[in-house]
Design a protein around this motif. Structure first.
Motif, mmCIF file in Angstrom:
data_model
loop_
_atom_site.group_PDB
_atom_site.id
_atom_site.type_symbol
_atom_site.label_atom_id
_atom_site.label_comp_id
_atom_site.label_asym_id
_atom_site.label_seq_id
_atom_site.Cartn_x
_atom_site.Cartn_y
_atom_site.Cartn_z
ATOM 1 N N HIS A 44 -4.630 -0.164 -7.601
ATOM 2 C CA HIS A 44 -5.153 0.700 -6.543
ATOM 3 C C HIS A 44 -6.677 0.562 -6.385
ATOM 4 C CE1 HIS A 44 -5.310 4.239 -4.017
ATOM 5 N NE2 HIS A 44 -6.161 4.828 -4.826
ATOM 6 N N SER A 70 2.827 1.635 -3.355
ATOM 7 C CA SER A 70 2.008 2.050 -4.501
ATOM 8 C C SER A 70 1.541 3.502 -4.338
ATOM 9 C CB SER A 70 0.820 1.100 -4.697
ATOM 10 O OG SER A 70 0.000 1.115 -3.554
ATOM 11 N N HIS A 71 1.248 3.929 -3.097
ATOM 12 C CA HIS A 71 0.844 5.329 -2.892
ATOM 13 C C HIS A 71 2.004 6.274 -3.225
ATOM 14 C CE1 HIS A 71 -2.542 4.067 0.131
ATOM 15 N NE2 HIS A 71 -2.858 3.842 -1.137
ATOM 16 N N LEU A 87 -0.851 1.145 -12.202
ATOM 17 C CA LEU A 87 -0.916 1.321 -10.744
ATOM 18 C C LEU A 87 -2.367 1.527 -10.298
ATOM 19 C CD1 LEU A 87 2.097 3.715 -10.069
ATOM 20 C CD2 LEU A 87 1.746 1.477 -9.031
ATOM 21 N N LEU A 88 -3.131 2.238 -11.141
ATOM 22 C CA LEU A 88 -4.525 2.518 -10.763
ATOM 23 C C LEU A 88 -5.396 1.273 -10.819
ATOM 24 C CD1 LEU A 88 -5.079 6.086 -12.230
ATOM 25 C CD2 LEU A 88 -5.286 5.386 -9.849
ATOM 26 N N ALA A 148 -7.591 -2.856 -5.244
ATOM 27 C CA ALA A 148 -7.336 -3.032 -3.806
ATOM 28 C C ALA A 148 -8.451 -2.376 -2.989
ATOM 29 C CB ALA A 148 -5.981 -2.436 -3.433
ATOM 30 N N ALA A 149 -8.903 -1.183 -3.424
ATOM 31 C CA ALA A 149 -9.966 -0.478 -2.689
ATOM 32 C C ALA A 149 -11.247 -1.336 -2.682
ATOM 33 C CB ALA A 149 -10.233 0.880 -3.332
ATOM 34 N N ALA A 171 0.842 -1.197 0.000
ATOM 35 C CA ALA A 171 0.000 0.000 0.000
ATOM 36 C C ALA A 171 0.880 1.251 0.000
ATOM 37 C CB ALA A 171 -0.930 -0.002 1.220
ATOM 38 N N MET A 198 2.404 6.483 -6.901
ATOM 39 C CA MET A 198 1.341 7.301 -7.509
ATOM 40 C C MET A 198 1.604 8.784 -7.290
ATOM 41 S SD MET A 198 -2.262 5.315 -7.280
ATOM 42 C CE MET A 198 -2.273 5.067 -5.548
#
Ligand code: HEM
Ligand code: HEM
Length: 167
Positions: A135, A69-70, A131-132, A138-139, A66, A73
């Motif tokens: 992301h 990746s943040h 990545l999105l 994952a959300a 997490a 981004m």
């Protein structure tokens, strides 16, 4: 805004040469510079404010993924508009945000630099898109499979409530 810019950038590049294409690019560049300013404010905010802790059930590798990746981004969110600004400057196009505010060039006119910046801009588009996928996936996984508060706590006011509980 960034998801909208993916679509706008793609349409602008593929639109036939016309006054409408120029207008699409004026919007693309103006919104892109607005995003750059917002991202700088966001990063300053992020570095100086507290954030809610990740849920206890998350394992170490999930936390590391997490965070990584943040961070990636955030990096892409800065370099994407910066490289766009370099393309525009190196191509020596004048830039007037929303047709109103004259915006300075960040680099000298230079054809080779323009080509390199275009490569960075397009490559980052694909990297950020990948990545999105991770992301947003994952959300949704947190919300529907793990059934934790990660997705719902993005709603306005939730952070304040969580902090009060923590204090
Ligand atoms: C977060 C902000 C931005 C995003 C997500 C974004 C995204 C994109 C995308 C998806 C494309 C199409 C790539 C392709 O299919 O070839 C594109 C092209 C382009 N963008 Fe951006 N952009 C951003 C900011 C900017 C800014 C601030 C500028 C200029 C001030 C800019 C200038 C351009 C230019 C000139 C092109 C055409 C490049 C070419 O002909 O290869 N972009 N952008
Ligand atoms: C449907 C679209 C999206 C959903 C559902 C979504 C969901 C989320 C969620 C739930 C978090 C909170 C994680 C936490 O509480 O710790 C988050 C954080 C974040 N999102 Fe998104 N997101 C979306 C689109 C985007 C886009 C387009 C970007 C930018 C390219 C982005 C960048 C980030 C970043 C950098 C963070 C970390 C925030 C921080 O801790 O400072 N997200 N997202």
């Amino acid at each position: 805004m960034i998801l909208g810019m993916f679509v706008l950038g793609w349409i602008a590049v593929n639109y036939p040469m016309s006054p409408a294409k120029i207008k699409l690019f004026v919007w693309h560049k103006s919104i892109g510079i607005t995003i750059l300013i917002l991202v700088v404010v966001r990063i300053a905010w992020r570095l100086t404010d507290r954030t809610p802790a990740l849920p206890n059930h998350m394992r170490n590798w999930e936390r590391r993924l997490a965070h990584a990746s943040h961070t990636l981004m955030y990096l892409a969110m800065v370099i994407m508009p910066l490289s766009g600004w370099v393309i525009n400057s190196a191509a020596n196009f004048p830039l007037k945000l929303y047709g109103l505010i004259r915006w300075p060039n960040i680099a000298p006119a230079d054809k080779a630099l323009q080509t390199q910046a275009e490569l960075v801009h397009v490559t980052l588009f694909w990297i950020l898109a990948a990545l999105l996928v991770l992301h947003i996936g994952a959300a949704l996984w947190h919300h529907f499979v793990q059934r934790d508060e990660i997705l719902t706590r993005m709603l306005p006011g939730t952070t304040r409530r969580l902090r009060k509980q923590g204090d």
